[in-house]
Design a protein around this motif. Sequence first.
Motif, PDB file in Angstrom:
ATOM      1  N   ASP A   1       0.831  -1.207   0.000  1.00  0.00           N
ATOM      2  CA  ASP A   1       0.000   0.000   0.000  1.00  0.00           C
ATOM      3  C   ASP A   1       0.865   1.257   0.000  1.00  0.00           C
ATOM      4  O   ASP A   1       0.568   2.240  -0.680  1.00  0.00           O
ATOM      5  CB  ASP A   1      -0.930   0.006   1.220  1.00  0.00           C
ATOM      6  CG  ASP A   1      -1.977  -1.100   1.152  1.00  0.00           C
ATOM      7  OD1 ASP A   1      -2.202  -1.628   0.040  1.00  0.00           O
ATOM      8  OD2 ASP A   1      -2.560  -1.432   2.208  1.00  0.00           O
ATOM      9  N   ARG A   2       1.923   1.206   0.792  1.00  0.00           N
ATOM     10  CA  ARG A   2       2.832   2.360   0.859  1.00  0.00           C
ATOM     11  C   ARG A   2       3.500   2.598  -0.492  1.00  0.00           C
ATOM     12  O   ARG A   2       3.614   3.740  -0.953  1.00  0.00           O
ATOM     13  CB  ARG A   2       3.875   2.129   1.940  1.00  0.00           C
ATOM     14  CG  ARG A   2       4.813   3.316   2.143  1.00  0.00           C
ATOM     15  CD  ARG A   2       5.891   2.971   3.153  1.00  0.00           C
ATOM     16  NE  ARG A   2       6.769   4.098   3.369  1.00  0.00           N
ATOM     17  CZ  ARG A   2       6.593   5.025   4.308  1.00  0.00           C
ATOM     18  NH1 ARG A   2       5.546   4.946   5.105  1.00  0.00           N
ATOM     19  NH2 ARG A   2       7.446   6.023   4.437  1.00  0.00           N
ATOM     20  N   GLN A   3       3.938   1.508  -1.109  1.00  0.00           N
ATOM     21  CA  GLN A   3       4.578   1.644  -2.422  1.00  0.00           C
ATOM     22  C   GLN A   3       3.589   2.202  -3.455  1.00  0.00           C
ATOM     23  O   GLN A   3       3.953   3.033  -4.289  1.00  0.00           O
ATOM     24  CB  GLN A   3       5.124   0.289  -2.879  1.00  0.00           C
ATOM     25  CG  GLN A   3       6.340  -0.171  -2.084  1.00  0.00           C
ATOM     26  CD  GLN A   3       6.776  -1.572  -2.477  1.00  0.00           C
ATOM     27  OE1 GLN A   3       6.001  -2.330  -3.079  1.00  0.00           O
ATOM     28  NE2 GLN A   3       8.014  -1.929  -2.130  1.00  0.00           N
ATOM     29  N   LYS A   4       2.323   1.729  -3.364  1.00  0.00           N
ATOM     30  CA  LYS A   4       1.310   2.231  -4.281  1.00  0.00           C
ATOM     31  C   LYS A   4       1.068   3.724  -4.049  1.00  0.00           C
ATOM     32  O   LYS A   4       0.974   4.515  -4.999  1.00  0.00           O
ATOM     33  CB  LYS A   4       0.011   1.449  -4.087  1.00  0.00           C
ATOM     34  CG  LYS A   4      -1.123   1.904  -5.009  1.00  0.00           C
ATOM     35  CD  LYS A   4      -2.379   1.089  -4.756  1.00  0.00           C
ATOM     36  CE  LYS A   4      -3.524   1.571  -5.659  1.00  0.00           C
ATOM     37  NZ  LYS A   4      -4.771   0.831  -5.402  1.00  0.00           N
ATOM     38  N   ALA A   5       0.970   4.090  -2.753  1.00  0.00           N
ATOM     39  CA  ALA A   5       0.767   5.503  -2.422  1.00  0.00           C
ATOM     40  C   ALA A   5       1.942   6.355  -2.909  1.00  0.00           C
ATOM     41  O   ALA A   5       1.756   7.463  -3.435  1.00  0.00           O
ATOM     42  CB  ALA A   5       0.574   5.672  -0.917  1.00  0.00           C
ATOM     43  N   GLU A   6       3.152   5.830  -2.725  1.00  0.00           N
ATOM     44  CA  GLU A   6       4.332   6.568  -3.186  1.00  0.00           C
ATOM     45  C   GLU A   6       4.330   6.711  -4.702  1.00  0.00           C
ATOM     46  O   GLU A   6       4.696   7.761  -5.237  1.00  0.00           O
ATOM     47  CB  GLU A   6       5.601   5.864  -2.711  1.00  0.00           C
ATOM     48  CG  GLU A   6       5.821   5.978  -1.202  1.00  0.00           C
ATOM     49  CD  GLU A   6       7.027   5.187  -0.743  1.00  0.00           C
ATOM     50  OE1 GLU A   6       7.552   4.378  -1.575  1.00  0.00           O
ATOM     51  OE2 GLU A   6       7.456   5.350   0.410  1.00  0.00           O
ATOM     52  N   ALA A   7       3.900   5.646  -5.391  1.00  0.00           N
ATOM     53  CA  ALA A   7       3.824   5.725  -6.852  1.00  0.00           C
ATOM     54  C   ALA A   7       2.796   6.759  -7.286  1.00  0.00           C
ATOM     55  O   ALA A   7       3.032   7.551  -8.206  1.00  0.00           O
ATOM     56  CB  ALA A   7       3.483   4.349  -7.430  1.00  0.00           C
ATOM     57  N   GLU A   8       1.630   6.743  -6.606  1.00  0.00           N
ATOM     58  CA  GLU A   8       0.608   7.741  -6.940  1.00  0.00           C
ATOM     59  C   GLU A   8       1.093   9.147  -6.631  1.00  0.00           C
ATOM     60  O   GLU A   8       0.814  10.094  -7.376  1.00  0.00           O
ATOM     61  CB  GLU A   8      -0.669   7.430  -6.157  1.00  0.00           C
ATOM     62  CG  GLU A   8      -1.364   6.146  -6.601  1.00  0.00           C
ATOM     63  CD  GLU A   8      -2.554   5.809  -5.723  1.00  0.00           C
ATOM     64  OE1 GLU A   8      -2.721   6.469  -4.664  1.00  0.00           O
ATOM     65  OE2 GLU A   8      -3.320   4.883  -6.084  1.00  0.00           O
ATOM     66  N   LEU A   9       1.834   9.253  -5.512  1.00  0.00           N
ATOM     67  CA  LEU A   9       2.386  10.566  -5.151  1.00  0.00           C
ATOM     68  C   LEU A   9       3.397  11.037  -6.183  1.00  0.00           C
ATOM     69  O   LEU A   9       3.405  12.214  -6.565  1.00  0.00           O
ATOM     70  CB  LEU A   9       3.015  10.489  -3.760  1.00  0.00           C
ATOM     71  CG  LEU A   9       3.626  11.794  -3.226  1.00  0.00           C
ATOM     72  CD1 LEU A   9       2.547  12.862  -3.124  1.00  0.00           C
ATOM     73  CD2 LEU A   9       4.278  11.561  -1.870  1.00  0.00           C
ATOM     74  N   ARG A  10       4.237  10.111  -6.635  1.00  0.00           N
ATOM     75  CA  ARG A  10       5.207  10.467  -7.671  1.00  0.00           C
ATOM     76  C   ARG A  10       4.509  10.887  -8.956  1.00  0.00           C
ATOM     77  O   ARG A  10       4.896  11.859  -9.612  1.00  0.00           O
ATOM     78  CB  ARG A  10       6.150   9.290  -7.943  1.00  0.00           C
ATOM     79  CG  ARG A  10       7.217   9.087  -6.875  1.00  0.00           C
ATOM     80  CD  ARG A  10       8.303   8.136  -7.350  1.00  0.00           C
ATOM     81  NE  ARG A  10       7.779   6.806  -7.638  1.00  0.00           N
ATOM     82  CZ  ARG A  10       7.705   5.842  -6.731  1.00  0.00           C
ATOM     83  NH1 ARG A  10       8.091   6.063  -5.486  1.00  0.00           N
ATOM     84  NH2 ARG A  10       7.236   4.651  -7.055  1.00  0.00           N
ATOM     85  N   GLN A  11       3.418  10.139  -9.295  1.00  0.00           N
ATOM     86  CA  GLN A  11       2.663  10.483 -10.503  1.00  0.00           C
ATOM     87  C   GLN A  11       2.003  11.859 -10.360  1.00  0.00           C
ATOM     88  O   GLN A  11       2.037  12.683 -11.282  1.00  0.00           O
ATOM     89  CB  GLN A  11       1.602   9.422 -10.762  1.00  0.00           C
ATOM     90  CG  GLN A  11       0.803   9.659 -12.053  1.00  0.00           C
ATOM     91  CD  GLN A  11      -0.225   8.557 -12.292  1.00  0.00           C
ATOM     92  OE1 GLN A  11      -0.369   7.664 -11.488  1.00  0.00           O
ATOM     93  NE2 GLN A  11      -0.928   8.643 -13.404  1.00  0.00           N
TER      94      GLN A  11
ATOM     95  N   SER B   1       3.001  14.246  -8.366  1.00  0.00           N
ATOM     96  CA  SER B   1       4.080  15.245  -8.374  1.00  0.00           C
ATOM     97  C   SER B   1       4.521  15.548  -9.798  1.00  0.00           C
ATOM     98  O   SER B   1       4.768  16.704 -10.148  1.00  0.00           O
ATOM     99  CB  SER B   1       5.260  14.748  -7.541  1.00  0.00           C
ATOM    100  OG  SER B   1       4.895  14.538  -6.200  1.00  0.00           O
TER     101      SER B   1
END
Length: 401
Positions: free
Chosen positions: A126-136, A138
């Motif tokens: 979930d954290r990795q998914k959230a980080e990916a969404e955050l990167r997207q 950003s």
Amino acid sequence: MTKSQPPHQTSADATDSAHHHPAGTEPQTIARRYEEALRRCVEEDSEAGLMAAYSLAREALPEDIQLTEIMDIHFSASQALLVDHGHSQQCRDQIESFVVEFLSVYDMALKGYKTTVPRLLQEVADRQKAEAELRQASAQLAAQRDTLDKLVADRTRDLLKKTEVLDKTLDHLRQANREQAEFTYAISHDLKSPSNTITMLSDELEISLGEHLDTDAAELLALIRMTSVRMGRLVDDVLAYSRCLDHQAPLGRVDLNGVLHDILEDLRFDIIRSGATITMADVPSIMGDPMQVKLLFQNLISNAIKYCSPGRPPRVLITAKIQPTRVRVTVSDNGIGIAPQHFERIFTLFQRLHTYDTYPGSGIGLALCKRIAANLGGELSLTSRQGVGSSFSIALKRFVD
């Protein structure tokens, strides 16, 4: 425990025979510590041995030591102890208690590990998914920021270009105003001399002819003189207006009370002839140019006296509404008034609502007043009722000590 081994074979040897861990790895350490803890538990019969089993079980799990390895370690350690203690029942009971404690803790830890690890893995996912969404997000924000920056830069360039064009246009307008003022002044000045000459020649002709001047000729000379005087006044008004077109005199303290009293003194003849009553409130000093301030109020007061209703003596009221930084001065009269459809027209050059014979004037006075008001940082406003009277008002900057 029916399998036999040499009497003093260590648990490390047993572990190596079952699993091939490199020398010095954690399983060998666990095996050695297990044998020591089991021996202390059997020989000392204390709770410390059972607590050691609890600690060893928790340490064994993260090291990926399999249950078969644990059983091999236990078998080796227990066989050595049984040989040393003659296979006594007490020794067997102590060994059984130790291994049960160890396996119970190990089983509970293993269950907790099995339930915790998936949860942790899910949290990591979930954290990795959230980080990916955050990167997207950003990246999208960065792209939008770049687009916005480009739009702002383009808009800024357009505004700078338009500002440059406006500055050039303003410079051209200023230059045109200066040239217009200079041209108007030159023409007006040149017209002043012929007007004076006509008046002078008319006077000379009248004197020269003397008693030989018949009635018709005298009337013609009077018309010529009157026209010349009218032309002279018109030229004077045009000159006054031209001086205000590009007049940028620094503003300073002006004693408005003193200026108004001077104006009333200059208009004494008109006031007496018309029977006018002038009421003036006390007004504070203002910021302005003395010459322009006098021209402004002289025109307003003069008009208030001139445009009176037939058979009704002029009544002129000068009031002041004082504000913290400004003072609004109003010149009101009981004259003929102005129809609303003519409010804009009367501030235009050479626009007259009446014939010269009825109300003499050049049609420049109010245009001059409006121009002076703009020069002083104010705006001339009008309220009027036809047949009742008019009020001209202007807000001027107060002089503050």
